[in-house]
Enzyme design. Structure first.
Site, PDB file in Angstrom:
ATOM      1  N   ASP A 114      71.964  59.024  83.445  1.00  0.00           N
ATOM      2  CA  ASP A 114      71.353  57.834  84.290  1.00  0.00           C
ATOM      3  C   ASP A 114      70.398  57.862  85.149  1.00  0.00           C
ATOM      4  OD1 ASP A 114      73.433  56.909  82.669  1.00  0.00           O
ATOM      5  OD2 ASP A 114      74.998  56.627  84.350  1.00  0.00           O
TER       6      ASP A 114
ATOM      7  N   ASP B 104      70.623  65.100  83.226  1.00  0.00           N
ATOM      8  CA  ASP B 104      71.647  64.129  83.645  1.00  0.00           C
ATOM      9  C   ASP B 104      71.023  62.806  82.961  1.00  0.00           C
ATOM     10  OD1 ASP B 104      73.265  62.516  85.309  1.00  0.00           O
ATOM     11  OD2 ASP B 104      71.385  61.962  86.286  1.00  0.00           O
TER      12      ASP B 104
END
Length: 280
Positions: free
Chosen positions: A20, A18
């Site tokens: 952020d 992922d």
């Protein structure tokens, strides 16, 4: 150490990240809010609202309802934006905005996975126009990101073509595994959000990074390792990874270099001895 060089006779593997608050310390999309304002894409009110959304994201994370509200807000906000202009703004400000907020620990993991022979794939809910340049900056092999519909005029329509979120991320990983030949039981995944549980549970080695409260509880219940990343640093200021084995090609090159150096020293010593005898 986990970072063993892959046996290439086995099925391929990958590490899925992922973006952020996992690889970078902020929301990748919201980080460009000021740049989009300076480029004339949004007005002052929208810029302030984007800054506030970044603050909320950083302090409390984002659950499903918040992510859905953010999706609707950003989709409406970017309606009418010229895609080429967006790409140019991102390219011009990428190093100033993103480079300083990359977690040192995440960059080290990316390097280690590459050295171990694994592909690195960024899987992000943010838009492809933002995520793809960041993936290139990080040296990722592939990127999975949200795609907006682009009209015949080259502008966003405000509609979403593909939303890389929740179960959709897991589906994308499984599709990549089929097309690239990844053995998911031997793959890795990293995320900070409980919305990415489907992504994490799709691989054999899931890790919770800076997890929100819900993901922390889930990780503890399932016995998933929890990592805390807290050192944002510019890529150029990072120390090289020293705790991982070098690539086989580098090992060969080092061996050849050492042999050449040794041969040179032997030749030089013999020349010195010959010169001494001649002078005597």
């Amino acid at each position: 150490m986990l970072w063993v060089v892959e046996n290439h006779s086995l099925p391929r593997t990958a590490a899925f990240f992922d973006l952020d608050k996992t690889v970078i310390a902020k929301s990748s999309t919201l980080t460009f809010g000021k740049s989009f304002y300076q480029g004339g894409l949004i007005n002052r009110r929208a810029a302030l609202r984007t800054a506030y959304a970044q603050f909320v994201f950083l302090t409390g994370g984002a659950d499903h309802d918040q992510m859905e509200r953010m999706r609707k807000y950003l989709s409406a906000l970017c309606r009418g934006w010229n895609v080429q202009q967006v790409k140019e703004i991102v390219a011009e400000t990428l190093h100033d905005l993103i480079d300083p907020i990359i977690y040192d620990e995440a960059a080290s993991l990316i390097e280690e996975h590459h050295i171990a022979g694994r592909d690195v794939v960024i899987v992000s809910t943010s838009g492809a126009e933002v995520v793809e340049p960041i993936g290139e900056l990080l040296g990722a092999d592939r990127v999975v990101a949200t795609r907006m519909v682009v009209g015949d005029d080259g502008c966003f329509t405000g509609e979403v073509e593909y939303y890389a979120y929740g179960p959709t991320k897991a589906e994308a990983i499984k599709e990549l595994a089929q097309s690239e030949g990844y053995d998911l039981d031997r793959c890795y995944a990293y995320s900070d959000s409980a919305t990415d549980v489907p992504m994490l549970e799709s691989v054999g080695h899931p890790y919770a990074v800076n997890p929100d409260r819900t993901l922390r509880r889930e990780a503890l219940a399932r016995g998933w390792p929890i990592l805390d990343f807290n050192r944002p640093v510019r890529l150029k200021q990072r120390l090289p990874v020293l705790s991982v084995p070098p690539r086989p090609a580098l090992v060969v090159a080092a061996a050849v270099g050492a042999a050449a150096a040794t041969a040179g020293l032997v030749w030089y010593a013999s020349r010195r001895r010959a010169a001494t005898v001649y002078a005597g």
